[in-house]
Design a protein around this motif. Structure first.
Motif, PDB file in Angstrom:
ATOM      1  N   ARG A   1       8.893  19.002  30.817  1.00  0.00           N
ATOM      2  CA  ARG A   1       7.443  18.945  31.010  1.00  0.00           C
ATOM      3  C   ARG A   1       6.731  19.267  29.694  1.00  0.00           C
ATOM      4  O   ARG A   1       7.112  20.156  28.968  1.00  0.00           O
TER       5      ARG A   1
ATOM      6  N   GLU B   1       3.653   6.512  37.114  1.00  0.00           N
ATOM      7  CA  GLU B   1       5.118   6.444  37.035  1.00  0.00           C
ATOM      8  C   GLU B   1       5.421   5.336  36.035  1.00  0.00           C
ATOM      9  O   GLU B   1       4.924   4.216  36.181  1.00  0.00           O
TER      10      GLU B   1
ATOM     11  N   VAL C   1       4.081  15.652  31.613  1.00  0.00           N
ATOM     12  CA  VAL C   1       5.046  14.585  31.856  1.00  0.00           C
ATOM     13  C   VAL C   1       6.406  15.147  32.251  1.00  0.00           C
ATOM     14  O   VAL C   1       6.888  16.120  31.675  1.00  0.00           O
ATOM     15  N   THR C   2       7.029  14.510  33.223  1.00  0.00           N
ATOM     16  CA  THR C   2       8.382  14.837  33.644  1.00  0.00           C
ATOM     17  C   THR C   2       9.293  13.654  33.365  1.00  0.00           C
ATOM     18  O   THR C   2       8.962  12.522  33.730  1.00  0.00           O
ATOM     19  N   TYR C   3      10.408  13.900  32.676  1.00  0.00           N
ATOM     20  CA  TYR C   3      11.430  12.866  32.547  1.00  0.00           C
ATOM     21  C   TYR C   3      12.302  12.963  33.786  1.00  0.00           C
ATOM     22  O   TYR C   3      13.054  13.913  33.975  1.00  0.00           O
TER      23      TYR C   3
ATOM     24  N   HIS D   1      14.401   4.246  31.785  1.00  0.00           N
ATOM     25  CA  HIS D   1      14.172   5.687  31.850  1.00  0.00           C
ATOM     26  C   HIS D   1      12.846   5.926  32.547  1.00  0.00           C
ATOM     27  O   HIS D   1      11.817   5.354  32.172  1.00  0.00           O
ATOM     28  N   HIS D   2      12.881   6.772  33.545  1.00  0.00           N
ATOM     29  CA  HIS D   2      11.761   6.988  34.454  1.00  0.00           C
ATOM     30  C   HIS D   2      10.992   8.247  34.050  1.00  0.00           C
ATOM     31  O   HIS D   2      11.574   9.327  33.911  1.00  0.00           O
ATOM     32  N   TYR D   3       9.687   8.087  33.877  1.00  0.00           N
ATOM     33  CA  TYR D   3       8.811   9.200  33.528  1.00  0.00           C
ATOM     34  C   TYR D   3       7.701   9.301  34.570  1.00  0.00           C
ATOM     35  O   TYR D   3       7.208   8.292  35.081  1.00  0.00           O
ATOM     36  N   ARG D   4       7.295  10.508  34.837  1.00  0.00           N
ATOM     37  CA  ARG D   4       6.208  10.750  35.785  1.00  0.00           C
ATOM     38  C   ARG D   4       5.221  11.710  35.135  1.00  0.00           C
ATOM     39  O   ARG D   4       5.620  12.672  34.462  1.00  0.00           O
TER      40      ARG D   4
ATOM     41  N   PRO E   1       9.335  12.989  25.775  1.00  0.00           N
ATOM     42  CA  PRO E   1       8.645  12.056  26.665  1.00  0.00           C
ATOM     43  C   PRO E   1       7.253  11.662  26.198  1.00  0.00           C
ATOM     44  O   PRO E   1       6.876  10.493  26.279  1.00  0.00           O
TER      45      PRO E   1
END
Length: 283
Positions: A7, A225, A173-175, A187-190, A50
């Motif tokens: 984060r 997302e 941001v969360t990876y 690669h997914h980021y939120r 991120p």
């Protein structure tokens, strides 16, 4: 799939909308260290911060040039939900695209509603088969910098470059991790994008529309997302916009898919004589 909670918030990176118009109406920290490498000297996306990956997403698309795109925009208000879909191509270098936008049958009020053709350009949206009293052979030109949402939702499609530029305002941001999208490792980021910050950091051609959105939306925070491939190319992004109108709060979920990178894209703007200047019926 393990979720890695990387984060990054506003403090760590201190140095470093109106859907009631247009189509919808008728329907962290700075980089540090060398990180990982794929053997060619290019750092693996997963090894990068991120916020840095997302901040460069728009620039990576510009380097790629053109791409094919599919879009969907789901609007929910007062228990009513409609989805508008689009498909076409976009040139990220010129920030111009051409899409066919399909309205739900019940939104158009007729089964034979033809797709709307949209031309996306910096500062302007052109629409053909707009309906609402506009002749079928005429285009409508809309100044996106004058729209309260900067055309993030008005046209039923979020401009692909604007969608990428919004990620420049990412925070918290969360990876999430690695997954697969249409056979491609991504690669997914939120996280949440701040409209004001994104507008200030955007490229000159995008800045006007995003600045309008930053002023027009009741909420600056836009949850998202994002899915980027090993080269840092944005493959999919979903934004959730919300705003208050005269009735209940409206929620708009806009999803953009990108593929076929490197595609030559030709966009020809209509002549002045083909642009409708009469009254547009509202209902």
């Amino acid at each position: 799939m393990a979720v890695q909670q990387y984060r990054y918030g506003r403090g760590a990176r201190a140095a470093c909308v109106l859907a009631a118009a247009g189509v919808v109406a008728v329907a962290a920290g700075c980089a540090g260290g060398d990180g990982g490498s794929d053997g060619s000297g290019r750092r693996a996306v997963a090894a990068q911060r991120p916020l840095d990956v997302l901040d460069r997403a728009a620039d990576q698309l510009v380097e790629a040039g053109g791409a094919e795109t599919r879009t969907s925009m789901e609007t929910a208000a007062g228990g009513t939900r409609v989805t508008i879909r689009g498909q076409g191509a976009y040139d990220f270098r010129r920030q111009m695209g051409r899409l066919k936008v399909v309205l739900p049958k019940d939104t158009a009020g007729a089964d034979d509603q033809r797709p709307i053709t949209e031309l996306l350009t910096p500062g302007a949206l052109y629409m053909k088969n707009r309906g609402a009293g506009v002749p079928d052979d005429k285009w409508v030109r809309i100044d996106t910098t004058a729209l309260k949402d900067g055309n993030l939702v008005t046209g039923g499609v979020t401009d692909p470059m604007a969608a990428a530029e919004l990620l420049r305002g990412a925070e918290d941001v969360t990876y999430v991790g690695e997954t697969e999208l249409a056979g491609v490792t991504v690669h997914h980021y939120r996280g949440v994008a701040d409209l004001g910050r994104a507008a200030r950091a955007a490229s000159p051609l995008s800045r006007g529309a995003l600045a309008a959105a930053a002023k027009g939306f009741s909420k600056d925070a836009v949850p998202f997302e994002a899915y980027l491939d090993e080269d840092g190319l944005l493959r999919k992004v979903r934004h959730r916009f919300s705003f208050s109108s005269e009735g209940p709060e409206v929620s708009v979920v806009s999803t953009l898919l990108l593929y076929g990178f490197g595609l030559p894209v030709t966009v020809t703007l209509p002549d002045d004589g083909d642009i409708y200047t009469g009254a547009i019926r509202h209902g």
